[in-house]
Design a protein around this motif. Structure first.
Motif, PDB file in Angstrom:
ATOM      1  N   SER A 247       0.206  14.611  29.295  1.00  0.00           N
ATOM      2  CA  SER A 247       0.431  13.766  30.471  1.00  0.00           C
ATOM      3  C   SER A 247       0.928  12.373  30.134  1.00  0.00           C
ATOM      4  CB  SER A 247      -0.858  13.659  31.287  1.00  0.00           C
ATOM      5  OG  SER A 247      -1.871  12.997  30.551  1.00  0.00           O
ATOM      6  N   TYR A 248       0.904  11.999  28.874  1.00  0.00           N
ATOM      7  CA  TYR A 248       1.196  10.608  28.502  1.00  0.00           C
ATOM      8  C   TYR A 248       2.551  10.122  29.022  1.00  0.00           C
ATOM      9  CZ  TYR A 248       2.695   6.573  25.883  1.00  0.00           C
ATOM     10  OH  TYR A 248       3.204   5.337  25.556  1.00  0.00           O
ATOM     11  N   HIS A 259      -5.490   4.908  31.152  1.00  0.00           N
ATOM     12  CA  HIS A 259      -6.572   5.882  30.989  1.00  0.00           C
ATOM     13  C   HIS A 259      -6.020   7.088  30.237  1.00  0.00           C
ATOM     14  CE1 HIS A 259     -10.567   7.374  31.950  1.00  0.00           C
ATOM     15  NE2 HIS A 259     -10.043   8.513  32.331  1.00  0.00           N
ATOM     16  N   ASN A 260      -5.589   6.865  29.010  1.00  0.00           N
ATOM     17  CA  ASN A 260      -4.991   7.911  28.186  1.00  0.00           C
ATOM     18  C   ASN A 260      -5.240   7.561  26.725  1.00  0.00           C
ATOM     19  OD1 ASN A 260      -2.820   9.300  26.568  1.00  0.00           O
ATOM     20  ND2 ASN A 260      -2.310  10.117  28.582  1.00  0.00           N
ATOM     21  N   ILE A 261      -5.701   8.527  25.954  1.00  0.00           N
ATOM     22  CA  ILE A 261      -6.069   8.265  24.565  1.00  0.00           C
ATOM     23  C   ILE A 261      -4.891   7.755  23.746  1.00  0.00           C
ATOM     24  CG2 ILE A 261      -5.643  10.639  23.799  1.00  0.00           C
ATOM     25  CD1 ILE A 261      -8.389   8.198  22.568  1.00  0.00           C
ATOM     26  N   VAL A 262      -3.670   8.142  24.086  1.00  0.00           N
ATOM     27  CA  VAL A 262      -2.509   7.683  23.325  1.00  0.00           C
ATOM     28  C   VAL A 262      -2.375   6.168  23.438  1.00  0.00           C
ATOM     29  CG1 VAL A 262      -0.005   7.859  23.048  1.00  0.00           C
ATOM     30  CG2 VAL A 262      -1.346   9.907  23.607  1.00  0.00           C
ATOM     31  N   ALA A 276       0.005   7.227  17.216  1.00  0.00           N
ATOM     32  CA  ALA A 276      -1.136   7.608  18.059  1.00  0.00           C
ATOM     33  C   ALA A 276      -1.212   9.121  18.215  1.00  0.00           C
ATOM     34  CB  ALA A 276      -1.020   6.937  19.425  1.00  0.00           C
ATOM     35  N   MET A 277      -0.078   9.766  18.377  1.00  0.00           N
ATOM     36  CA  MET A 277      -0.059  11.224  18.482  1.00  0.00           C
ATOM     37  C   MET A 277      -0.644  11.876  17.227  1.00  0.00           C
ATOM     38  SD  MET A 277       1.159  12.275  21.418  1.00  0.00           S
ATOM     39  CE  MET A 277       2.158  11.750  22.823  1.00  0.00           C
ATOM     40  N   LEU A 278      -0.311  11.338  16.054  1.00  0.00           N
ATOM     41  CA  LEU A 278      -0.858  11.864  14.806  1.00  0.00           C
ATOM     42  C   LEU A 278      -2.369  11.650  14.740  1.00  0.00           C
ATOM     43  CD1 LEU A 278       1.899  10.656  12.310  1.00  0.00           C
ATOM     44  CD2 LEU A 278       1.509  13.009  13.098  1.00  0.00           C
ATOM     45  N   TRP A 279      -2.829  10.500  15.228  1.00  0.00           N
ATOM     46  CA  TRP A 279      -4.271  10.228  15.262  1.00  0.00           C
ATOM     47  C   TRP A 279      -4.975  11.246  16.154  1.00  0.00           C
ATOM     48  CZ3 TRP A 279      -8.142   9.489  18.696  1.00  0.00           C
ATOM     49  CH2 TRP A 279      -9.335   8.930  18.219  1.00  0.00           C
TER      50      TRP A 279
END
Length: 367
Positions: A247-248, A259-262, A276-279
């Protein structure tokens, strides 16, 4: 890479605390989170009939304008349910489809509402759950009637334990949605730890897991056992991580990516979007391990409890696969290019504000 690392991908996205971040990247990496996940894609045998009935039901309530309803339909939320509940009987699958439609209706309205409005929406929904036979007041927000009809139909074929847990879990989920609205109004970007505290509620997985119990009767002391809770939390985290990745791009295009982990990882670890995607991929691998460690450590209570616990835990593991596959088979996040994205593992960034200024409440078709 460990969780404390500051990953970089060599891209040119920068993070500026004052004015947000620019995004000149030509491509965004989409990691394959389930490369090692043993659960395979399964579709409920009743999917065609039940999906058609559930979709027609929601459309009859006229929640959205015709244009927004068309976009909502492209989300294929009943497909998600049919993947998430592959062994459910027809009646329980209908509950799953109705729940999924309701959850995404709530998502569409709450995303464009202030804290007070979201609290009112929560109050209406919980009242409808607790009084499913009471007619809803004239002029009330349509979510109340959607909830009432869903729950009135569900409790006809639901165990008492599943009903109790669903209501409690839904209240917790909606409280998370309220907190999300507060964070949004304050333009708050959380740190990773506090984000997971809220995201484990806003993802709506606990009420979805309660629907795995519609035909089961697992005692409270079993369902609340620390090992079972570890399975639950690991499953929730994997679902949330996969959903945030998918959804990012859409969320950053309409200004909802706070409100998104990325976004959270970009800000806290001072990395770019691909870092961030790799994390996230690394975090997902660690959580997979926690899931299987917890499943292996699950105590034995004797039959018939053990077989029901096994079905419940397998149901959560399947949910992880179902959510991941739906992210690409739906048109909600990648338009009609989802399967291509799943194969090529990259997407083009959408321009910021691309989806702002919509006239109608509800989703829009993604090109």
């Amino acid at each position: 890479m460990v969780a404390s690392d500051r990953p970089t991908s060599g891209g040119s996205v920068t993070v500026n605390a004052g004015d947000g971040y620019d995004q000149p990247l030509k491509k965004i990496f989409v990691p394959d989170l389930l490369a090692r996940w043993p659960f395979s894609r399964r579709l409920n045998q009743h999917h065609s009939k039940v999906s058609a009935e559930a979709s027609a039901w929601l459309e009859s309530l006229k929640v959205f304008s015709p244009k927004a309803q068309k976009a909502f339909d492209s989300g294929k939320f009943c497909l998600l349910s049919c993947l998430c509940y592959p062994i459910a009987c027809e009646e329980h699958l209908r509950s799953g489809c109705d729940f999924m439609n309701l959850a995404f209706v709530i998502d569409e309205f709450s995303d464009v509402s202030e804290e007070g409005e979201v609290r009112q929406q929560k109050s209406i929904i919980m009242d409808a759950l607790r009084h499913p036979y009471k007619p809803r007041p004239t002029g009330e927000w349509v979510g109340g009637e959607v909830t009432r009809q869903f729950w009135e139909r569900t409790i006809r074929n639901a165990s008492g334990q599943s009903q109790k847990r669903f209501i409690a879990a839904f209240d917790e989920y909606l409280e998370g949605v309220v907190q999300q609205a507060i964070d949004r109004s304050e333009h708050r970007i959380r740190d990773i730890q506090s984000y997971f505290h809220v995201r484990r509620r806003t993802i709506g997985a606990r009420p979805a897991f309660a629907l795995l119990e519609l035909g089961l009767d697992i005692p409270d002391e079993v369902i609340s056992h620390p090992t079972i809770e570890d399975v639950v939390v690991a499953s929730i985290d994997m679902i949330a991580l996969a959903n945030d990745i998918a959804s990012y791009n859409v969320e950053q295009a309409c200004g909802l990516d706070g409100h998104n982990i990325v976004t959270i990882v970009m800000h806290e670890l001072d990395t770019d979007v691909n870092g961030a995607m790799l994390w996230v991929a690394d975090r997902h691998t660690k959580v997979e391990t926690k899931y299987f460690e917890a499943v292996t450590a699950t105590p034995k209570w004797g039959e018939p409890i053990d077989s029901q616990v096994r079905e419940y835990c397998n149901g959560m593991g399947n949910w992880v696969r179902a959510n991941h596959d739906w992210n690409f088979e739906s048109e909600r996040y990648f338009g009609t290019k989802g399967l291509e994205v799943q194969r090529k593992r990259w997407i083009l960034p959408m321009p910021k504000d691309r989806l702002k200024g919509r006239e109608d409440i509800g989703p829009v078709l993604i090109e």
